[in-house]
Structures are given as C-alpha cells and as structure tokens.
Design an enzyme around this catalytic site. Structure first.
Site, PDB file in Angstrom:
ATOM      1  N   TYR A   1     -92.871   1.007  29.223  1.00 24.18           N
ATOM      2  CA  TYR A   1     -91.747   0.421  28.477  1.00 24.18           C
ATOM      3  C   TYR A   1     -91.982   0.375  26.978  1.00 24.18           C
ATOM      4  CZ  TYR A   1     -91.071  -2.020  33.018  1.00 24.18           C
ATOM      5  OH  TYR A   1     -90.921  -2.361  34.326  1.00 24.18           O
TER       6      TYR A   1
ATOM      7  N   ARG B   1     -97.513  -1.476  31.253  1.00 20.70           N
ATOM      8  CA  ARG B   1     -96.269  -1.739  30.521  1.00 20.70           C
ATOM      9  C   ARG B   1     -96.157  -1.022  29.168  1.00 20.70           C
ATOM     10  NH1 ARG B   1     -94.944  -6.183  28.979  1.00 20.70           N
ATOM     11  NH2 ARG B   1     -92.711  -6.005  29.296  1.00 20.70           N
TER      12      ARG B   1
ATOM     13  N   CYS C   1    -107.290   8.811  32.014  1.00 18.75           N
ATOM     14  CA  CYS C   1    -107.056  10.173  31.555  1.00 18.75           C
ATOM     15  C   CYS C   1    -105.584  10.458  31.294  1.00 18.75           C
ATOM     16  CB  CYS C   1    -107.629  11.160  32.556  1.00 18.75           C
ATOM     17  SG  CYS C   1    -109.409  10.998  32.645  1.00 18.75           S
ATOM     18  N   GLU C   2    -105.026   9.769  30.305  1.00 16.84           N
ATOM     19  CA  GLU C   2    -103.658   9.975  29.822  1.00 16.84           C
ATOM     20  C   GLU C   2    -103.680   9.667  28.332  1.00 16.84           C
ATOM     21  OE1 GLU C   2    -100.473  10.521  31.212  1.00 16.84           O
ATOM     22  OE2 GLU C   2    -101.413  11.029  33.124  1.00 16.84           O
TER      23      GLU C   2
END
Ligand code: PLP
Length: 435
Positions: free
Chosen positions: A334, A330, A361-362
């Site tokens: 968002y 979330r 991995c972000e």
C-alpha cells in the site's frame, strides 16, 4: 518523535513499553519481535465501549481480528467486553481455542465454505454476516437440515467512498463484498431472508473502507442504510434490531495522519443514526462497530536489529534490518509509511537520512523510504511504530524466513504469546517425494 501509549524514552536512551525495556526484550527474545502494549489496546477498547455506554446506546464493539489474530488477543478482547469478528475458520478456531464466548463472535467473508459455515453453526456463534446469494442458499440448506437457528445480518455496499487508499476501499458499488443497496440486490436478499424459519434476520451491515479520518462518510452510510431499513419496514413490517457500521477508523502512522478520538467517531455515528431513525420513523437499532486497526495498530511496535549498510553515493544511504516484507508487507502493498527510532539510542541526535530495507529478495522490500536516525551501526535496535495491525497477521514465510515472535507487555510484565517460528517449524508440513 511521537510516542504511543505507555512508551517512554529513559535517560539511557532506551525505549520502554509497558514498563519493560525494549533493549532487554530484544536480547531475551531475539528480533524481529512484535511488542504489544496491552494497556493501550485496553484503552482503545474502552474508548469505543464507554462512549456508547455514556450515551445509553445499546451497542457491540467487535474487534476485527483479522488485524491481529492470536489466542492472547482474543483473551484480552474478552476481558474488555469486546465482541470479535472472524473471517475464516482459522480465526474462528483460534478465538474458540482462546475460550472466547461464541455468542459474541461474528463471521464475515465473501466466500465462506460449507465447512466454515458448519463450524460456525457447531459453535453457535452470535451472528453470520451474509455476503451473497450463494451463501443465502447454503445457509438456508444447512440450518434447515440441522433444524438450527442462526442470527444473520445482510452485508450491503452503500456506495459511499471513504477518503482513503483505493486498494483498501470496499464501500463503492463495484466491490466483491456484499449486496448493492441501490440496484435491487439488497432488497432481493432481504426478501429471501426475512421470513425464513431458521435464519433470523437482525439487520444490516456495511463497511465503507479503512484508515478513515472523517465522520461524514459513516453518517452518509448510516443514512442510506437506515433509509433502506425504513423501506423494508413500510413494505413488510420488519423491524431491524441491528445496524452494523463496520470499522475503518483511522490511526496515526506518521505526521501526515490526523486521526479522531474513538469518542468522536462514535458520537457522530450515534447522532446520525438517531436522526435518521427518527426521521424515517423506525426504532433505534443497536449500533455495532468493528474496529480492527484502531484497536491494535498503535499498540504494536516491531523491534529489528540493524545489519548491513549500503551507501549509493549522492543518492541514498541504506540500512538493512533482520526482517522486512515477511513481517510487514504494508509498505510494499500500500506504500504505507512508518516512523522509527533507534530503540537503544533514542536520545542521540538524528543526523542521517536512511532508507530502511528488509532482507528479502525483492527491491520493493523496504520498510521506510526516508527516515532521520542517529548514525546507525550493526547491532543497533530499530523500533518501527504502529505495526500492530496487519503486520503479523499478513506475515509470510517468503524466502523461508520464520515468522517473528510476539510478546505482550503490561505493567512491567512481559510474556511471549506467539513463539518465533523455527527451522523445524518451516519444514514441519513438508514431505519428501517418495519416487
Ligand atoms: C477489515 C474489516 C474491518 C476492520 O477494518 P479496520 O480498518 O481494521 O478497522 C471491519 N469490518 C470488516 C467487514 C472488515 O472487512
């Protein structure tokens, strides 16, 4: 620090939920771990159900189980006298496996497959909420072939925009869900359904959004839908028996959120429906609602173990936890905000501002952008509050990380109700290429 439900902080600084020490839960079951405060779920359910009962209004409170779908929550929902909404064959299957009474299951979705519709008919569920013309054709064909009756509602988009985040608003005219109330499509759906031999039209459904903090939007939607019901009655004599006003009741994630009591949402809703029904001269329909987030959201807490640190001098202090967007997408999806504490040292002074990062991995894999915590060290237990809705149910295996375990706690008891995914589970569906 804001605590929810049965949560307490003991003198030793440990967070306790449902009479169970979260530090012991972390040690026994590992982390990340979803902990559900069952008593709080029950309290939320009763808050909605009792308000209708007190006013003598015929109602169904359906748990929108996409918020968290697992056998054990369907069990507790049944114990509390809730109905449930499902939006897929998988949710339906899980509810049935849990022994949930099929006549209290409602099926939603904008692209139910023929297989899913057949599964709903096989199970003789309580009601299918029809979303579009294609579904009307499919259901007419299937019920006629099977010579089987099915209760249906027409889902309409009343064009009411609830004050909430754009991505999770479904009430406006430009929506993939339902029949538009003002452009004639809802009337066309009504004409296609109301005298059908096997499809038994009960009334209408609308869902105007999520994380809504005021009652006016519901009242406005109710007014528009009751107005339409009255039109249909005038034209055909059709008397709707059900008005489903959906879910979307807001909850407190952080100080920025000021939710209303379930009783307030329900009371205002009842007043609005009564007033409109009287004014338009129709019998008061049963009122159905579909809370998801507001039943399970604050009942859920996620426990993580703190691992690595990174200091970006003069910019930011990161701590990383052993989960992240794979168990709570979330914040990335968002920009959702959460509060957290160190559940093993909750009485220590919160001296440091941290960004809590996940291990995936972000770069966007952050659970909390800024939070004051005591100086954290590897091995500390971080508890993120209010993760009970759309956390586990949106979990993924990105980076081949197994989904967490889920434990229910109540009155000092604790039990794993969804096991942690193992490496074997992760490769269970894989096959080696055979050429
Ligand atoms: C998602 C959804 C709900 C539940 O919404 P919450 O914000 O979790 O209360 C209810 N009804 C429908 C049709 C939905 O799609």
């Amino acid at each position: 620090m804001h605590l929810y439900g049965t949560q307490t902080i003991e003198a030793n600084g440990h967070l306790v939920i449902g009479g169970v020490d979260t530090v012991e839960l972390g040690e026994k079951y590992g982390t990340p771990l979803f902990v559900y405060d069952v008593a709080l779920f029950r309290k939320r359910a009763r808050g909605f159900i009792d308000t209708f009962a007190k006013q003598g209004i015929r109602a169904q409170v359906a748990y929108a189980s996409k918020a968290f779908s697992a056998k054990a929550i369907y069990q507790v929902a049944a114990q509390e006298g809730l109905s449930v909404d499902v939006v897929s064959g998988g949710e339906l299957y899980t509810a049935l496996q849990a022994g949930f009474p099929s006549e209290k299951i409602h099926f939603h979705g904008n692209n139910k497959s023929v297989q899913e519709l057949n599964e709903a008919l096989d199970a003789k569920i309580g009601c299918i909420v029809i979303d579009n013309f294609y579904e009307i054709e499919q259901l007419k064909r299937l019920t006629t072939e099977r010579q089987q009756k099915m209760n249906v509602l027409i889902r309409v988009t009343p064009g009411v925009e609830a004050h909430t985040h754009d991505f999770i608003t479904t009430g406006q005219a430009d929506s993939k869900f339902g029949f538009d109330l003002s452009n004639g499509q809802a009337d066309e759906a009504f004409r296609a359904l109301y005298e059908h031999e096997w499809l038994q039209l009960q009334g209408m459904h609308c869902h105007i959004g999520s994380q809504i903090f005021e009652t006016e939007a519901f009242s406005l939607a109710a007014k528009k839908v009751v107005d339409k019901m009255a039109n249909w009655k005038k034209e055909t004599g059709f008397e709707a028996t059900v008005l489903n006003l959906g879910g979307g009741f807001g909850i407190r994630y952080t100080d920025e959120d000021a939710p209303l009591e379930p009783a307030t949402y329900v009371d205002d809703m009842i007043q609005a429906v009564k007033k409109e029904a009287e004014q338009f001269g129709i019998a008061l329909p049963e009122i159905w609602i579909e809370p998801g987030r507001s039943l399970v959201g604050d009942a859920g807490t996620t426990l993580y173990t703190v691992g690595s640190h990174k200091t970006v001098p003069n910019v930011r202090e990161y701590i990383a936890i052993d989960g992240g967007m794979s168990d709570n997408i979330r914040p990335a999806l968002y920009e959702a905000k959460y509060e957290a504490i160190l559940a093993n040292r909750a009485n220590d002074l919160a001296t440091t501002t941290y960004t809590v990062a996940g291990k995936l991995c972000e770069s966007g894999d952050k659970i909390i952008e800024e939070i004051q915590l005591p100086q954290a060290v590897a091995g500390d237990l971080l508890a993120t509050f209010c993760t009970g809705a759309y956390g586990y149910s949106m979990a993924s295996n990105y980076n081949r990380i197994g989904r967490p375990a889920v434990v229910f706690v109540e009155n000092g008891k604790h039990q794993i109700v969804v096991k942690r995914e193992s490496y074997e589970d992760l490769v269970k569906l894989d096959d080696m290429l055979n050429w």
